[in-house]
Design a protein around this motif. Structure first.
Motif, PDB file in Angstrom:
ATOM      1  N   MET A  26      34.116  39.387  30.568  1.00 14.67           N
ATOM      2  CA  MET A  26      34.259  40.097  31.814  1.00 14.67           C
ATOM      3  C   MET A  26      33.729  39.291  32.995  1.00 14.67           C
ATOM      4  SD  MET A  26      35.967  42.656  32.180  1.00 14.67           S
ATOM      5  CE  MET A  26      36.497  43.785  30.966  1.00 14.67           C
ATOM      6  N   VAL A  42      45.537  38.306  33.789  1.00 14.06           N
ATOM      7  CA  VAL A  42      44.647  39.282  34.428  1.00 14.06           C
ATOM      8  C   VAL A  42      45.528  40.335  35.098  1.00 14.06           C
ATOM      9  CG1 VAL A  42      42.867  39.631  36.178  1.00 14.06           C
ATOM     10  CG2 VAL A  42      42.901  37.500  34.854  1.00 14.06           C
ATOM     11  N   HIS A  43      45.232  41.603  34.820  1.00 11.57           N
ATOM     12  CA  HIS A  43      45.982  42.694  35.451  1.00 11.57           C
ATOM     13  C   HIS A  43      44.991  43.748  35.955  1.00 11.57           C
ATOM     14  CE1 HIS A  43      48.945  45.738  36.347  1.00 11.57           C
ATOM     15  NE2 HIS A  43      48.137  46.590  35.753  1.00 11.57           N
ATOM     16  N   ASP A  44      45.220  44.210  37.177  1.00 15.95           N
ATOM     17  CA  ASP A  44      44.422  45.290  37.757  1.00 15.95           C
ATOM     18  C   ASP A  44      45.353  46.237  38.490  1.00 15.95           C
ATOM     19  OD1 ASP A  44      41.553  44.302  37.412  1.00 15.95           O
ATOM     20  OD2 ASP A  44      42.474  42.609  38.453  1.00 15.95           O
ATOM     21  N   LYS A  57      36.522  37.307  34.632  1.00 19.85           N
ATOM     22  CA  LYS A  57      37.415  38.096  35.457  1.00 19.85           C
ATOM     23  C   LYS A  57      36.756  38.386  36.798  1.00 19.85           C
ATOM     24  CE  LYS A  57      39.559  42.503  35.993  1.00 19.85           C
ATOM     25  NZ  LYS A  57      39.449  43.872  35.631  1.00 19.85           N
ATOM     26  N   ASN A  69      48.588  41.002  39.336  1.00 22.52           N
ATOM     27  CA  ASN A  69      49.069  40.353  38.115  1.00 22.52           C
ATOM     28  C   ASN A  69      48.895  38.862  38.336  1.00 22.52           C
ATOM     29  OD1 ASN A  69      50.148  42.461  36.346  1.00 22.52           O
ATOM     30  ND2 ASN A  69      51.460  42.874  38.092  1.00 22.52           N
ATOM     31  N   ILE A  87      42.598  50.524  36.423  1.00 24.50           N
ATOM     32  CA  ILE A  87      43.043  50.015  35.119  1.00 24.50           C
ATOM     33  C   ILE A  87      42.957  48.499  35.192  1.00 24.50           C
ATOM     34  CG2 ILE A  87      44.943  49.891  33.466  1.00 24.50           C
ATOM     35  CD1 ILE A  87      46.044  52.473  34.873  1.00 24.50           C
ATOM     36  N   SER A  88      42.189  47.911  34.300  1.00 25.01           N
ATOM     37  CA  SER A  88      42.018  46.459  34.321  1.00 25.01           C
ATOM     38  C   SER A  88      42.109  45.889  32.921  1.00 25.01           C
ATOM     39  CB  SER A  88      40.645  46.091  34.911  1.00 25.01           C
ATOM     40  OG  SER A  88      40.560  46.495  36.250  1.00 25.01           O
ATOM     41  N   SER A  89      42.661  44.700  32.837  1.00 30.86           N
ATOM     42  CA  SER A  89      42.691  44.015  31.550  1.00 30.86           C
ATOM     43  C   SER A  89      42.669  42.510  31.794  1.00 30.86           C
ATOM     44  CB  SER A  89      43.924  44.404  30.746  1.00 30.86           C
ATOM     45  OG  SER A  89      45.098  43.971  31.403  1.00 30.86           O
ATOM     46  N   VAL A  90      42.042  41.807  30.860  1.00 32.24           N
ATOM     47  CA  VAL A  90      42.048  40.352  30.841  1.00 32.24           C
ATOM     48  C   VAL A  90      42.425  39.972  29.422  1.00 32.24           C
ATOM     49  CG1 VAL A  90      40.701  38.246  31.088  1.00 32.24           C
ATOM     50  CG2 VAL A  90      40.230  40.208  32.562  1.00 32.24           C
ATOM     51  N   ASP A  91      43.518  39.263  29.269  1.00 34.04           N
ATOM     52  CA  ASP A  91      43.983  38.857  27.946  1.00 34.04           C
ATOM     53  C   ASP A  91      44.088  37.344  27.894  1.00 34.04           C
ATOM     54  OD1 ASP A  91      44.411  41.445  26.793  1.00 34.04           O
ATOM     55  OD2 ASP A  91      46.220  41.625  28.007  1.00 34.04           O
TER      56      ASP A  91
END
Length: 163
Positions: free
Chosen positions: A1, A137-139, A4, A123, A157-161
């Motif tokens: 995290m 990275v998406h928020d 990000k 994105n 809504i957040s994601s880091v892949d």
């Protein structure tokens, strides 16, 4: 995290610099547009899953395309749309791998009768050659304030892949 947060902090600084270059105060019914290219400087990225999990670190180079349009209605409502997109963004990792920065960020703010609605979608992708060298990275963030400044709705809504 932490990665990000650092990526988002640096992106926010770039966006703030771009926005600082333009003050938008349109008259009723008018549309104001800003169309800029902002160079990315000192934007260091780490892709932890790259190189079989050994990671890779590099500085991104290129430009961020900034497009801002703001419209005021006859009733005084304002809609502001900001669009940010990497252009020719690349970096060369310590491993020698070439990475490309892609994606798009867009924010829409509406001001109506004292109420404010704000939505930001990010994105951001760092794409490296071969499998496992990509950071995605998406928020999605939305906040609604009533005319008294009271928060009435929030979505985050957040994601880091790493792929």
């Amino acid at each position: 995290m932490h990665q990000k947060g650092e990526i988002m902090r640096r992106l926010a600084l770039v966006l703030a610099a771009a926005l600082g270059a333009a003050v938008l105060v349109p008259a009723a019914g008018a549309e104001v547009a800003v169309n800029l290219k902002v160079p990315l400087e000192d934007f260091v990225v780490e892709v932890p899953c790259a190189n079989g999990g050994a990671g890779d670190v590099f500085e991104l180079h290129g430009d961020l395309h900034v497009l801002i349009a703001e419209t005021t209605s006859a009733s005084g409502g304002i809609v502001s749309v900001a669009h940010f997109q990497p252009m020719g963004v690349y970096g060369i990792g310590t491993s020698g791998t070439v990475y490309r920065g892609t994606g798009v960020n867009q924010g829409v703010d509406t001001f109506t009768g004292g109420a404010i609605g704000s939505t930001f979608i990010n994105n951001f992708r760092i794409i490296g050659a071969g499998p496992g060298n990509n950071l995605l990275v998406h928020d999605t963030i939305h906040v609604t304030l009533d005319a008294n400044g009271v928060v009435r709705a929030t979505v985050e809504i957040s994601s880091v892949d790493c792929r």
